[in-house]
Design an enzyme around this catalytic site. Structure first.
Site, mmCIF file in Angstrom:
data_model
loop_
_atom_site.group_PDB
_atom_site.id
_atom_site.type_symbol
_atom_site.label_atom_id
_atom_site.label_comp_id
_atom_site.label_asym_id
_atom_site.label_seq_id
_atom_site.Cartn_x
_atom_site.Cartn_y
_atom_site.Cartn_z
ATOM 1 N N GLY A 132 0.897 4.287 3.715
ATOM 2 C CA GLY A 132 2.057 3.626 3.109
ATOM 3 C C GLY A 132 3.051 4.635 2.557
ATOM 4 C CD1 TRP A 149 -22.732 14.308 5.045
ATOM 5 C CD2 TRP A 149 -21.588 12.405 5.313
ATOM 6 N NE1 TRP A 149 -22.336 13.871 3.806
ATOM 7 C CE2 TRP A 149 -21.645 12.706 3.931
ATOM 8 C CE3 TRP A 149 -20.913 11.255 5.715
ATOM 9 C CZ2 TRP A 149 -21.052 11.899 2.965
ATOM 10 C CZ3 TRP A 149 -20.328 10.450 4.743
ATOM 11 C CH2 TRP A 149 -20.402 10.757 3.385
ATOM 12 C CE1 TYR A 162 -10.794 -0.853 7.445
ATOM 13 C CE2 TYR A 162 -11.384 -0.043 9.626
ATOM 14 C CZ TYR A 162 -10.497 -0.082 8.562
ATOM 15 O OH TYR A 162 -9.337 0.654 8.606
ATOM 16 N N GLY A 197 0.807 -1.219 0.000
ATOM 17 C CA GLY A 197 0.000 0.000 0.000
ATOM 18 C C GLY A 197 0.837 1.264 0.000
ATOM 19 N NE ARG A 228 -0.434 3.480 -6.690
ATOM 20 C CZ ARG A 228 -1.058 3.374 -7.847
ATOM 21 N NH1 ARG A 228 -0.599 3.991 -8.912
ATOM 22 N NH2 ARG A 228 -2.147 2.630 -7.956
ATOM 23 N N GLY A 229 -0.739 4.683 -0.854
ATOM 24 C CA GLY A 229 -1.822 5.186 -0.009
ATOM 25 C C GLY A 229 -1.316 6.259 0.944
ATOM 26 C CG HIS A 270 -11.674 8.445 6.805
ATOM 27 N ND1 HIS A 270 -10.678 7.853 6.067
ATOM 28 C CD2 HIS A 270 -12.213 7.447 7.565
ATOM 29 C CE1 HIS A 270 -10.610 6.567 6.365
ATOM 30 N NE2 HIS A 270 -11.526 6.288 7.266
ATOM 31 C CB SER A 275 -8.795 1.153 12.366
ATOM 32 O OG SER A 275 -9.582 2.314 12.428
ATOM 33 C CB SER A 276 -9.439 4.215 17.013
ATOM 34 O OG SER A 276 -9.952 5.051 16.009
ATOM 35 C CB CYS A 277 -13.499 2.415 13.763
ATOM 36 S SG CYS A 277 -12.829 1.445 12.442
ATOM 37 C CE LYS A 334 -7.686 -2.537 8.867
ATOM 38 N NZ LYS A 334 -6.312 -2.473 8.374
HETATM 39 N N1 LIG Z 1 -7.158 6.540 7.013
HETATM 40 C C1 LIG Z 1 -7.417 6.402 8.299
HETATM 41 O O1 LIG Z 1 -8.027 7.273 8.928
HETATM 42 C C2 LIG Z 1 -6.938 5.177 9.013
HETATM 43 C C3 LIG Z 1 -6.269 4.140 8.382
HETATM 44 N N2 LIG Z 1 -5.871 3.040 9.094
HETATM 45 C C4 LIG Z 1 -5.222 1.913 8.436
HETATM 46 O O2 LIG Z 1 -4.062 2.317 7.732
HETATM 47 C C5 LIG Z 1 -3.874 1.492 6.589
HETATM 48 C C6 LIG Z 1 -3.698 2.359 5.360
HETATM 49 O O3 LIG Z 1 -4.813 3.221 5.207
HETATM 50 P P1 LIG Z 1 -4.768 4.478 4.213
HETATM 51 O O4 LIG Z 1 -3.384 4.757 3.812
HETATM 52 O O5 LIG Z 1 -5.607 5.518 4.838
HETATM 53 O O6 LIG Z 1 -5.571 3.913 2.957
HETATM 54 P P2 LIG Z 1 -5.453 4.325 1.415
HETATM 55 O O7 LIG Z 1 -6.785 4.017 0.819
HETATM 56 O O8 LIG Z 1 -4.900 5.676 1.274
HETATM 57 O O9 LIG Z 1 -4.378 3.304 0.845
HETATM 58 C C7 LIG Z 1 -4.651 1.929 0.802
HETATM 59 C C8 LIG Z 1 -3.655 1.271 -0.106
HETATM 60 O O10 LIG Z 1 -4.001 -0.119 -0.160
HETATM 61 C C9 LIG Z 1 -3.767 -0.597 -1.454
HETATM 62 N N3 LIG Z 1 -4.740 -1.646 -1.762
HETATM 63 C C10 LIG Z 1 -6.072 -1.665 -1.497
HETATM 64 N N4 LIG Z 1 -6.614 -2.789 -1.991
HETATM 65 C C11 LIG Z 1 -5.611 -3.504 -2.571
HETATM 66 C C12 LIG Z 1 -5.533 -4.744 -3.257
HETATM 67 N N5 LIG Z 1 -6.614 -5.512 -3.443
HETATM 68 N N6 LIG Z 1 -4.342 -5.143 -3.729
HETATM 69 C C13 LIG Z 1 -3.235 -4.379 -3.555
HETATM 70 N N7 LIG Z 1 -3.223 -3.208 -2.902
HETATM 71 C C14 LIG Z 1 -4.412 -2.770 -2.419
HETATM 72 C C15 LIG Z 1 -3.955 0.575 -2.412
HETATM 73 O O11 LIG Z 1 -3.014 0.411 -3.447
HETATM 74 P P3 LIG Z 1 -3.059 1.223 -4.881
HETATM 75 O O12 LIG Z 1 -2.869 2.672 -4.523
HETATM 76 O O13 LIG Z 1 -1.911 0.675 -5.641
HETATM 77 O O14 LIG Z 1 -4.394 0.944 -5.480
HETATM 78 C C16 LIG Z 1 -3.655 1.791 -1.528
HETATM 79 O O15 LIG Z 1 -2.405 2.339 -1.810
HETATM 80 C C17 LIG Z 1 -5.072 0.572 6.527
HETATM 81 O O16 LIG Z 1 -4.757 -0.675 7.100
HETATM 82 C C18 LIG Z 1 -6.099 1.262 7.372
HETATM 83 O O17 LIG Z 1 -6.997 0.376 7.932
HETATM 84 C C19 LIG Z 1 -6.090 2.946 10.436
HETATM 85 C C20 LIG Z 1 -6.733 3.941 11.113
HETATM 86 C C21 LIG Z 1 -7.237 5.111 10.462
HETATM 87 C C1 LIG Z 2 -11.046 5.845 10.683
HETATM 88 C C2 LIG Z 2 -12.405 5.229 10.799
HETATM 89 O O1 LIG Z 2 -13.343 5.865 9.950
HETATM 90 C C3 LIG Z 2 -14.703 5.414 10.016
HETATM 91 O O2 LIG Z 2 -15.305 5.844 11.195
HETATM 92 P P1 LIG Z 2 -15.593 7.330 11.611
HETATM 93 O O3 LIG Z 2 -14.634 7.732 12.666
HETATM 94 O O4 LIG Z 2 -17.016 7.460 11.964
HETATM 95 O O5 LIG Z 2 -15.167 8.130 10.331
HETATM 96 P P2 LIG Z 2 -15.646 9.273 9.360
HETATM 97 O O6 LIG Z 2 -14.442 10.088 9.161
HETATM 98 O O7 LIG Z 2 -16.295 8.749 8.132
HETATM 99 O O8 LIG Z 2 -16.793 10.093 10.146
HETATM 100 C C4 LIG Z 2 -16.559 10.745 11.363
HETATM 101 C C5 LIG Z 2 -17.749 11.561 11.769
HETATM 102 O O9 LIG Z 2 -17.827 12.691 10.898
HETATM 103 C C6 LIG Z 2 -19.141 12.855 10.402
HETATM 104 N N1 LIG Z 2 -19.121 13.558 9.126
HETATM 105 C C7 LIG Z 2 -19.591 14.815 8.916
HETATM 106 N N2 LIG Z 2 -19.497 15.146 7.622
HETATM 107 C C8 LIG Z 2 -18.878 14.077 7.004
HETATM 108 C C9 LIG Z 2 -18.496 13.856 5.675
HETATM 109 O O10 LIG Z 2 -18.691 14.670 4.778
HETATM 110 N N3 LIG Z 2 -17.863 12.662 5.413
HETATM 111 C C10 LIG Z 2 -17.641 11.731 6.394
HETATM 112 N N4 LIG Z 2 -17.012 10.570 6.066
HETATM 113 N N5 LIG Z 2 -18.037 11.922 7.675
HETATM 114 C C11 LIG Z 2 -18.638 13.074 7.966
HETATM 115 C C12 LIG Z 2 -19.659 11.433 10.360
HETATM 116 O O11 LIG Z 2 -21.065 11.399 10.296
HETATM 117 C C13 LIG Z 2 -19.095 10.853 11.660
HETATM 118 O O12 LIG Z 2 -19.903 11.238 12.738
HETATM 119 C C14 LIG Z 2 -14.906 3.948 10.124
HETATM 120 O O13 LIG Z 2 -15.992 3.581 9.318
HETATM 121 C C15 LIG Z 2 -13.693 3.128 10.117
HETATM 122 O O14 LIG Z 2 -13.549 2.522 8.894
HETATM 123 C C16 LIG Z 2 -12.400 3.789 10.467
HETATM 124 O O15 LIG Z 2 -11.367 3.161 10.453
#
Ligand SMILES: NC(=O)C1=CN([C@@H]2O[C@H](COP(=O)(O)OP(=O)(O)OC[C@H]3O[C@@H](n4cnc5c(N)ncnc54)[C@H](OP(=O)(O)O)[C@@H]3O)[C@@H](O)[C@H]2O)C=CC1
Ligand SMILES: C[C@H]1O[C@H](OP(=O)(O)OP(=O)(O)OC[C@H]2O[C@@H](n3cnc4c(=O)[nH]c(N)nc43)[C@H](O)[C@@H]2O)[C@@H](O)[C@@H](O)C1=O
Length: 311
Positions: free
Chosen positions: A17, A203, A137, A11, A13-14, A180, A108-110, A141
């Protein structure tokens, strides 16, 4: 980790990552293995087995996952369960079969119980019912954390798990529905400012509390823990500070420079009422966050403008 060790960042490019890779490069690591999802679909068991047998990484950061906000989690329930189980099962088992020295899995905290006592201590996992919107999810996890523990117990693998709070930063996902809250609101306030819209929809009720950590801080913690943490279970990574969604919206509004009104859409889910990490275990290990929320949102907004707005 030796500076010339071969490190696979799944991951890369995410958001997470790419931040881990930047941090490792800054620390002088040079020997990376990377694959995009188009090059290697991590859900494909045979393809992952072949990839590990051919590349033989020493260390693995498992930052590939199906990720999204509250509505994406609730809508694509099957994909969030299937994709995440497949990705983590394939990587963890292939790591074992190919003698990977150490692996880090990201939870993840969720995935804590919806109504667990706050702040969330590590021992609250599996003590109550999950938040329904992200149950698939969370189940995946939790399985990943337990898989690392099982491979440690049965095979002696040094596989660790970390539990990040809600993240934001460079290379975030700005999809209007699937992202998010923080990136979603950066985009919505920016577009409202550009279009002169009189109001912006938030939302839910605005009352849920969330904790946010800048992804580069998370990456620093991950690289630090990869070198200073080797235990079963997992460790929380957060700032220990929380904010209501309403106040977050007001902060983003100010940073973006939007002057209209906020309205709250009660048809959208609030999700968990509160999700604050207890970060005392992390502090004992010697790490605390650096980037304050306002500073981090300004950096994320600049990144959004560069990557998502045509000038
Ligand atoms: N974002 C957040 O708020 C939080 C994230 N996390 C955790 O951190 C980690 C990374 O999240 P984040 O960086 O935000 O996510 P992103 O969506 O930004 O990145 C996810 C990456 O996963 C790769 N990926 C997804 N599906 C596949 C697949 N089938 N095969 C190969 N690669 C795949 C994608 O690769 P490509 O770009 O090549 O398609 C992408 O680069 C996750 O485990 C997530 O649960 C934990 C808590 C909060
Ligand atoms: C990191 C965590 O992220 C997810 O959980 P979450 O904390 O609820 O994340 P969220 O960022 O989507 O929302 C936070 C709050 O914000 C409000 N809210 C307002 N306006 C928008 C809005 O425009 N978009 C979104 N997404 N939320 C909004 C929304 O209604 C909620 O009350 C998990 O499913 C889980 O997968 C996980 O890992």
């Amino acid at each position: 980790m030796e500076k010339n060790a071969k490190i696979y960042i799944a991951g890369h490019r995410g958001m997470v990552g790419s931040a881990i890779m930047r941090k490792l490069e800054a620390e002088g690591f040079t020997n990376f293995v990377t694959r995009t999802s188009a090059e290697l679909d991590l859900r494909d068991q045979q393809a992952v087995a072949l990839f590990f047998a051919q590349t033989k990484p020493d260390y693995v950061f498992l930052a590939a996952a199906k990720v999204g906000g509250i509505v994406a989690n609730n809508t694509y329930r099957a994909e969030f369960l299937y994709d995440n189980l497949q990705i983590q099962n394939n990587i963890i088992n292939s790591s074992y079969l190919n003698q990977v020295k150490k692996l880090m899995f990201l939870g993840s905290s969720c995935i804590y119980p919806k109504l667990a006592p706050q702040p969330l201590k590590e021992d609250a996992l599996l003590t109550g019912l999950l938040e329904p919107t992200n149950e698939p999810y969370a189940i995946a996890k939790i399985a990943g954390i337990k898989m690392c523990d099982a491979y440690r117990a049965q095979y002696g693998c040094d596989y660790i798990s970390v539990m990040p709070t809600n993240l934001y930063g460079y290379n975030d996902n700005y999809h209007p529905q699937n992202s998010h809250v923080l990136p979603a609101l950066i985009r919505r306030f920016h577009e409202a400012k550009e279009n002169g819209a009189p109001e912006v929809v938030i939302w839910g009720s605005g009352s849920p509390l969330r904790e946010f950590l800048f992804a580069d801080d998370l990456a620093e913690a991950c690289v630090y823990l990869m070198q200073n943490f080797s235990e079963a279970g997992f460790i929380n990574i957060g700032s220990g500070k929380e904010i209501t969604i309403k106040d977050l919206a007001l902060l983003i509004k100010k940073i973006v420079g939007y002057e209209g009104k906020l309205i709250f859409d009660a048809t959208k889910p609030d999700g968990t009422p509160r999700k604050l990490m207890d970060v005392s275990k992390l502090a004992e290990k010697g790490w605390t966050y650096k980037t304050e929320l306002e500073t981090g949102i300004k950096l994320a907004y600049e990144d959004f403008l560069v990557k998502h707005v045509e000038r």
